[in-house]
Write an enzyme that holds these catalytic residues in place. Sequence first.
Site, PDB file in Angstrom:
ATOM      1  N   GLU A  12       0.807  -1.222   0.000  1.00  0.00           N
ATOM      2  CA  GLU A  12       0.000   0.000   0.000  1.00  0.00           C
ATOM      3  C   GLU A  12       0.841   1.273   0.000  1.00  0.00           C
ATOM      4  OE1 GLU A  12      -3.965  -1.722   2.282  1.00  0.00           O
ATOM      5  OE2 GLU A  12      -2.267  -1.014   3.486  1.00  0.00           O
ATOM      6  N   GLY A  78     -12.363  -4.674   2.033  1.00  0.00           N
ATOM      7  CA  GLY A  78     -13.379  -5.587   1.545  1.00  0.00           C
ATOM      8  C   GLY A  78     -14.690  -4.853   1.327  1.00  0.00           C
ATOM      9  N   ILE A 153     -12.818 -10.106   7.558  1.00  0.00           N
ATOM     10  CA  ILE A 153     -14.144 -10.681   7.300  1.00  0.00           C
ATOM     11  C   ILE A 153     -14.136 -11.452   5.980  1.00  0.00           C
ATOM     12  CG2 ILE A 153     -16.595 -10.199   7.010  1.00  0.00           C
ATOM     13  CD1 ILE A 153     -15.524  -9.544   9.790  1.00  0.00           C
ATOM     14  N   MET A 173      -9.361  -2.768   8.760  1.00  0.00           N
ATOM     15  CA  MET A 173      -8.874  -2.990  10.120  1.00  0.00           C
ATOM     16  C   MET A 173      -8.131  -1.788  10.700  1.00  0.00           C
ATOM     17  SD  MET A 173      -7.641  -6.974   9.583  1.00  0.00           S
ATOM     18  CE  MET A 173      -7.312  -7.308  11.315  1.00  0.00           C
ATOM     19  N   GLU A 174      -8.230  -0.618  10.057  1.00  0.00           N
ATOM     20  CA  GLU A 174      -7.466   0.539  10.542  1.00  0.00           C
ATOM     21  C   GLU A 174      -8.188   1.884  10.479  1.00  0.00           C
ATOM     22  OE1 GLU A 174      -5.106  -2.703   9.122  1.00  0.00           O
ATOM     23  OE2 GLU A 174      -6.070  -1.254   7.786  1.00  0.00           O
ATOM     24  N   ASP A 197     -11.562  -7.326  -2.259  1.00  0.00           N
ATOM     25  CA  ASP A 197     -12.360  -8.546  -2.102  1.00  0.00           C
ATOM     26  C   ASP A 197     -13.775  -8.163  -1.671  1.00  0.00           C
ATOM     27  OD1 ASP A 197     -12.637  -8.906   1.030  1.00  0.00           O
ATOM     28  OD2 ASP A 197     -10.575  -8.275   0.648  1.00  0.00           O
TER      29      ASP A 197
END
Length: 265
Positions: A12, A78, A153, A173-174, A197
Amino acid sequence: NKIGIIGAMTEEIELYLNELKDIYKTQEAGFDFCGGLFEGKEVIIVKSGVSKVNAAACTQILIDNFNVKTIIFTGVAGSLNPELNILDIVISKDCLQHDLDATKLGFEKGQIPFTELKNFNSSEILTSLGITSGTQQKLNVQKGRILTGDQFIENKEKAILLREEFSGDCIDMESAAVAHVCHLNNIEHVIIRSISDKADGSASVDFGEFCKQASKNSFLLVKTMLKNINFEIKNNKINTEKLKDKIRTVPDWPKPGIMFRDVST
């Protein structure tokens, strides 16, 4: 005005580092911070690592030690919104923590206990700039809500429930941790997330396959943002630091004992 650019993973941030000029490096609390010029703007780039704690710690160091005034979090996520396809981009309107649950104490899911804090709004100016920049790059972009939790997930039923409960468009997650710290410090921010995803049963496979291209799409959008960004305007007001540079002081005018000041444009 320095800009902090954060990504959770090497994929990233590596494209930014490849184009960074006049590079200097330093390490704080185990994070490697790389400063320099990117698209003519002074930036500090850092890999936070995955998780809310890592992201929050990294964000606070950027603010305290590097005096950044704007933070952009870039990377992949996601999808929760069925209208979003892999490689589409979500630009945050707000973020919240889906795994924060103090409902037994009478608070809403996602609400920080004993506060009114739940949804953390992004800078409207930066969000609009992100939409414009993505369109210029011919990327499929939309403004949306980002949900954050310390979970990867990959369950379709769970993804549907999160969408229904929080009206989330994508999940990571951030992001909400970064947004929370920016809120506490009154720092403008925006989150740029490219879909890697669909947060379903194929998520782990799709993530591995599309992570690199999704990261590239985020990079192209942020690169265009920095080309377009204008620090003369902040929250629709003239930047006061720039204004101070233009103040002229004339002592003893129009008569002794009076100091005259005006703004020279």
